[in-house]
Design a protein around this motif. Structure first.
Motif, PDB file in Angstrom:
ATOM      1  N   ASP A   1       2.112   2.391   3.892  1.00 60.00           N
ATOM      2  CA  ASP A   1       2.279   3.739   3.356  1.00 60.00           C
ATOM      3  C   ASP A   1       3.648   4.365   3.619  1.00 60.00           C
ATOM      4  N   GLY A   2       4.275   4.804   2.536  1.00 53.87           N
ATOM      5  CA  GLY A   2       5.525   5.534   2.631  1.00 53.87           C
ATOM      6  C   GLY A   2       6.745   4.678   2.924  1.00 53.87           C
ATOM      7  N   ALA A   3       6.561   3.374   3.086  1.00 52.90           N
ATOM      8  CA  ALA A   3       7.712   2.501   3.330  1.00 52.90           C
ATOM      9  C   ALA A   3       8.527   2.372   2.052  1.00 52.90           C
ATOM     10  N   VAL A   4       9.828   2.166   2.237  1.00 54.25           N
ATOM     11  CA  VAL A   4      10.735   1.924   1.114  1.00 54.25           C
ATOM     12  C   VAL A   4      11.484   0.629   1.413  1.00 54.25           C
ATOM     13  N   VAL A   5      11.325  -0.328   0.519  1.00 52.39           N
ATOM     14  CA  VAL A   5      12.048  -1.599   0.611  1.00 52.39           C
ATOM     15  C   VAL A   5      13.172  -1.514  -0.411  1.00 52.39           C
ATOM     16  N   GLY A   6      14.404  -1.574   0.054  1.00 51.40           N
ATOM     17  CA  GLY A   6      15.566  -1.367  -0.801  1.00 51.40           C
ATOM     18  C   GLY A   6      15.791  -2.460  -1.829  1.00 51.40           C
ATOM     19  N   LYS A   7      16.682  -2.156  -2.755  1.00 53.59           N
ATOM     20  CA  LYS A   7      17.059  -3.075  -3.825  1.00 53.59           C
ATOM     21  C   LYS A   7      17.534  -4.400  -3.227  1.00 53.59           C
ATOM     22  N   ARG A   8      16.987  -5.511  -3.737  1.00 56.79           N
ATOM     23  CA  ARG A   8      17.371  -6.871  -3.351  1.00 56.79           C
ATOM     24  C   ARG A   8      17.184  -7.152  -1.860  1.00 56.79           C
ATOM     25  N   ALA A   9      16.294  -6.401  -1.216  1.00 53.47           N
ATOM     26  CA  ALA A   9      15.942  -6.705   0.176  1.00 53.47           C
ATOM     27  C   ALA A   9      14.855  -7.775   0.169  1.00 53.47           C
ATOM     28  N   MET A  10      14.734  -8.474   1.281  1.00 59.81           N
ATOM     29  CA  MET A  10      13.687  -9.474   1.432  1.00 59.81           C
ATOM     30  C   MET A  10      12.877  -9.145   2.685  1.00 59.81           C
ATOM     31  N   ILE A  11      11.549  -9.186   2.521  1.00 58.43           N
ATOM     32  CA  ILE A  11      10.645  -9.072   3.660  1.00 58.43           C
ATOM     33  C   ILE A  11      10.127 -10.482   3.911  1.00 58.43           C
TER      34      ILE A  11
ATOM     35  N   SER B   1       8.698   3.223   7.098  1.00 61.41           N
ATOM     36  CA  SER B   1       9.919   2.454   7.364  1.00 61.41           C
ATOM     37  C   SER B   1      10.824   2.425   6.147  1.00 61.41           C
ATOM     38  N   ASP B   2      12.110   2.234   6.400  1.00 57.61           N
ATOM     39  CA  ASP B   2      13.101   2.118   5.340  1.00 57.61           C
ATOM     40  C   ASP B   2      13.881   0.830   5.578  1.00 57.61           C
ATOM     41  N   VAL B   3      13.730  -0.118   4.670  1.00 61.90           N
ATOM     42  CA  VAL B   3      14.459  -1.386   4.764  1.00 61.90           C
ATOM     43  C   VAL B   3      15.645  -1.286   3.806  1.00 61.90           C
ATOM     44  N   PRO B   4      16.867  -1.313   4.325  1.00 63.83           N
ATOM     45  CA  PRO B   4      18.043  -1.132   3.471  1.00 63.83           C
ATOM     46  C   PRO B   4      18.203  -2.246   2.428  1.00 63.83           C
ATOM     47  N   ALA B   5      18.910  -1.928   1.368  1.00 70.76           N
ATOM     48  CA  ALA B   5      19.212  -2.897   0.308  1.00 70.76           C
ATOM     49  C   ALA B   5      19.917  -4.115   0.895  1.00 70.76           C
ATOM     50  N   GLU B   6      19.643  -5.252   0.281  1.00 69.88           N
ATOM     51  CA  GLU B   6      20.318  -6.523   0.597  1.00 69.88           C
ATOM     52  C   GLU B   6      20.261  -6.898   2.072  1.00 69.88           C
ATOM     53  N   THR B   7      19.087  -6.639   2.682  1.00 76.23           N
ATOM     54  CA  THR B   7      18.849  -7.109   4.039  1.00 76.23           C
ATOM     55  C   THR B   7      17.575  -7.932   4.062  1.00 76.23           C
ATOM     56  N   VAL B   8      17.412  -8.736   5.098  1.00 82.47           N
ATOM     57  CA  VAL B   8      16.173  -9.464   5.346  1.00 82.47           C
ATOM     58  C   VAL B   8      15.541  -8.821   6.578  1.00 82.47           C
TER      59      VAL B   8
ATOM     60  N   HIS C   1       0.826  -1.203   0.000  1.00 84.13           N
ATOM     61  CA  HIS C   1       0.000   0.000   0.000  1.00 84.13           C
ATOM     62  C   HIS C   1       0.861   1.254   0.000  1.00 84.13           C
ATOM     63  N   ASP C   2       0.770   2.036  -1.095  1.00 84.32           N
ATOM     64  CA  ASP C   2       1.385   3.372  -1.140  1.00 84.32           C
ATOM     65  C   ASP C   2       2.862   3.356  -0.746  1.00 84.32           C
ATOM     66  N   CYS C   3       3.652   2.482  -1.343  1.00 87.18           N
ATOM     67  CA  CYS C   3       5.047   2.316  -0.926  1.00 87.18           C
ATOM     68  C   CYS C   3       5.938   2.072  -2.145  1.00 87.18           C
ATOM     69  N   THR C   4       7.224   1.900  -1.899  1.00 88.86           N
ATOM     70  CA  THR C   4       8.190   1.651  -2.964  1.00 88.86           C
ATOM     71  C   THR C   4       8.911   0.341  -2.675  1.00 88.86           C
ATOM     72  N   ILE C   5       8.886  -0.541  -3.654  1.00 91.03           N
ATOM     73  CA  ILE C   5       9.581  -1.823  -3.567  1.00 91.03           C
ATOM     74  C   ILE C   5      10.743  -1.760  -4.552  1.00 91.03           C
ATOM     75  N   GLY C   6      11.956  -1.927  -4.059  1.00 91.54           N
ATOM     76  CA  GLY C   6      13.145  -1.783  -4.894  1.00 91.54           C
ATOM     77  C   GLY C   6      13.336  -2.916  -5.890  1.00 91.54           C
ATOM     78  N   ALA C   7      14.255  -2.697  -6.820  1.00 93.72           N
ATOM     79  CA  ALA C   7      14.576  -3.680  -7.856  1.00 93.72           C
ATOM     80  C   ALA C   7      14.986  -5.002  -7.214  1.00 93.72           C
ATOM     81  N   GLU C   8      14.423  -6.071  -7.717  1.00 96.79           N
ATOM     82  CA  GLU C   8      14.718  -7.444  -7.311  1.00 96.79           C
ATOM     83  C   GLU C   8      14.465  -7.721  -5.829  1.00 96.79           C
ATOM     84  N   ALA C   9      13.719  -6.835  -5.159  1.00 97.09           N
ATOM     85  CA  ALA C   9      13.318  -7.112  -3.774  1.00 97.09           C
ATOM     86  C   ALA C   9      12.297  -8.241  -3.785  1.00 97.09           C
ATOM     87  N   LEU C  10      12.183  -8.931  -2.662  1.00 93.74           N
ATOM     88  CA  LEU C  10      11.243 -10.040  -2.559  1.00 93.74           C
ATOM     89  C   LEU C  10      10.384  -9.836  -1.310  1.00 93.74           C
TER      90      LEU C  10
END
Length: 144
Positions: free
Chosen positions: A76-86, A96-103, A58-67
């Protein structure tokens, strides 16, 4: 709403951009029964990203190759970084901001570890697997 080349949107997915914009970038996949929704904002699913089964995005950004694992929620407003996994079943809270290449896992998804091992293998291979699967499906399905 924009769905780019080689992206796949599977059965039962709801994509609702009432007042904002949704972009599903090239090679991304949105799996069965997930919901992508925006109000006045926007949502971008990055190139090669995966939205697993039964997710709410919902209303967020999912980075390249994130899962985004099955049953996860990204708000809303969350950013999931490149190649991050939730992790499956996790909730990424608003802003929230989930850094790239983290789970990230938990509800809320505050626990974070480096992307390694099996999780890294899923992130590495999932975009290609789903692009191939979508092509096989498209080429093999027959109208009823």
């Amino acid at each position: 709403m924009t769905v780019e080349a080689d992206a796949s949107v599977w059965y039962g997915v709801v994509i609702r951009a009432d007042f904002g914009a949704i972009a599903i970038r090239a090679g991304a996949n949105v799996q069965d029964n997930s919901v992508i929704h925006v109000g006045m904002g926007s949502c971008e699913v990055g190139p090669g990203a995966t939205i697993g089964h039964l997710c709410v995005v919902h209303d967020c950004t999912i980075g390249a190759e994130a899962l985004i694992g099955n049953g996860a929620t990204v708000l809303d407003g969350a950013v999931v970084g490149k190649r991050a996994m939730i992790a499956a079943g996790s909730t990424v809270t608003p802003g929230s901001d989930v850094p790239a290449e983290t789970v990230a896992f938990g509800s809320p998804a505050k626990k974070r570890v480096p992307l390694t091992g099996t999780a890294k293998a899923w992130v590495d291979h999932n975009p290609r697997i789903y692009q191939d699967l979508a092509r096989r499906h498209r080429d093999g399905i027959e109208p009823v």
